[in-house]
Scaffold this active site. Sequence first.
Site, short mmCIF file in Angstrom:
data_model
loop_
_atom_site.label_atom_id
_atom_site.label_comp_id
_atom_site.label_asym_id
_atom_site.label_seq_id
_atom_site.Cartn_x
_atom_site.Cartn_y
_atom_site.Cartn_z
N ASP A 64 -32.45 147.17 -12.95
CA ASP A 64 -32.70 148.00 -11.77
C ASP A 64 -32.36 147.29 -10.47
O ASP A 64 -32.11 146.07 -10.46
CB ASP A 64 -34.17 148.48 -11.75
CG ASP A 64 -35.17 147.36 -12.05
OD1 ASP A 64 -34.80 146.18 -11.99
OD2 ASP A 64 -36.33 147.68 -12.36
N ASN A 133 -48.87 149.21 -14.33
CA ASN A 133 -49.03 150.66 -14.54
C ASN A 133 -48.25 151.15 -15.77
O ASN A 133 -48.11 152.35 -15.97
CB ASN A 133 -48.58 151.44 -13.29
CG ASN A 133 -47.09 151.30 -13.00
OD1 ASN A 133 -46.37 150.61 -13.71
ND2 ASN A 133 -46.63 151.96 -11.95
N HIS A 135 -45.01 150.58 -16.36
CA HIS A 135 -43.58 150.85 -16.19
C HIS A 135 -42.72 149.79 -16.87
O HIS A 135 -43.13 148.64 -17.03
CB HIS A 135 -43.19 151.05 -14.72
CG HIS A 135 -43.16 149.83 -13.84
ND1 HIS A 135 -43.29 149.90 -12.47
CD2 HIS A 135 -42.99 148.51 -14.12
CE1 HIS A 135 -43.19 148.69 -11.96
NE2 HIS A 135 -43.02 147.83 -12.93
N GLU A 140 -41.32 154.66 -13.62
CA GLU A 140 -42.73 154.79 -13.28
C GLU A 140 -43.39 155.83 -14.19
O GLU A 140 -42.69 156.62 -14.84
CB GLU A 140 -42.86 155.21 -11.81
CG GLU A 140 -42.24 154.23 -10.81
CD GLU A 140 -43.10 153.00 -10.53
OE1 GLU A 140 -43.76 152.49 -11.45
OE2 GLU A 140 -43.09 152.54 -9.37
P1 PGA Z 1 -43.82 141.01 -12.62
O1 PGA Z 1 -43.15 142.45 -12.72
O2 PGA Z 1 -43.13 140.14 -13.62
O3 PGA Z 1 -43.54 140.56 -11.21
O4 PGA Z 1 -45.27 141.19 -12.92
C1 PGA Z 1 -43.02 143.06 -13.96
C2 PGA Z 1 -42.56 144.49 -13.81
O5 PGA Z 1 -43.03 145.17 -12.88
O6 PGA Z 1 -41.74 144.92 -14.61
#
Ligand code: PGA
Length: 257
Positions: A64, A133, A135, A140
Site C-alpha cells: 500500500d 483493528n 486490517h 480497513e
Molecule cells: P505496525 O502496523 O507494524 O506499525 O503495528 C501494522 C499494520 O497496521 O499493518
Amino acid sequence: MKILIFPDVATASAETARRILATLAAQPCAVLGLATGGTMKPVYEALRTALGQSPATFTSFNLDEYVGLPSTHPQSYAYYMKTQLFDAVALPSAQAHLPRGDAPDPAAEATRYEAAIAAAGGIDLQLLGLGANGHIGFNEPTSSLASRTRIKTLTHKTVTDNARYFGPDEVVPRLAITMGIGTILDSRAILLLATGAGKRDAVARMIEGSISAACPATALQLHANVTVLIDEAAAANLKLRDYYETVHPGGADEIYT
Ligand code: PGA
C-alpha cells in the site's frame, strides 16, 4: 493456518527474516509482497545484514501507499522501503514496486498496480503485518473479502494513529491505495508477523474468530498456506494457545500443520 508462538519480538522477527531468506535461497528471482510499519523494522534489519549490497535479484510489490504523498516524502511507504531495505540491498528500481501515491489518477494507478502484479506472475511470498483493528494492508474493517487493489478511506483511528509521524502543519493522508484482500489471497504463500500486547485482540480474532469483513485478517483462514508468527504478548488472548504450543513448541516448525 500454522501458528508459531515465539518467546519474544526478537525471535519472532528473526524467524520471519529467516523464512524470507530461505525463499530467496530457493528462488532468487522470487516475487515478494512487502509490508511496512514498525513491526517490520527488525525483519528488514536482518535482511539488510544478510543480503548486503548483492545487488538483490528479487522483485517486490508493496501492499500500500498513501494517496497524495510523493515517494520523497519521509512518511511515504516508498521512502520507508528505500531507507529500510531497497538502498541497502541495491534492489534495482525496476524491480521495486509500490503504488504511486502522487499519481494524477489514483484509481487508474490502483488498476495499473493490480495488473502489474499479475504481469509479474503473481506473488510468491507475501509478508503481512496486522492492524490493531484487524486490517491487513490498508483493508480497513468492512473491506470486501474479494477486493482488488483500489483506493480505501482510512478509519479515523488509523488517521489519528498515523498523525504522530507527521508535522503539526502537515495534512495526514485520509486515503490510501492498497492491495485488496482478494489480491493478498492470490499470493502463493503468506507470512504474517504480529508482536506486542496491542495486537492480542486482533490476533485472537484473526485466528479463532468467524470469517467476517469486520475483521479483514480473518479472510486469511481461507488461504491454504499461511504462517502466523507472533510473540507471547500477541498470543495472550488465544483460547487454543496450548494446542498451538504443543504442535509447534517455542515456534518450532514441524511437518504437520
Ligand atoms: P505496525 O502496523 O507494524 O506499525 O503495528 C501494522 C499494520 O497496521 O499493518
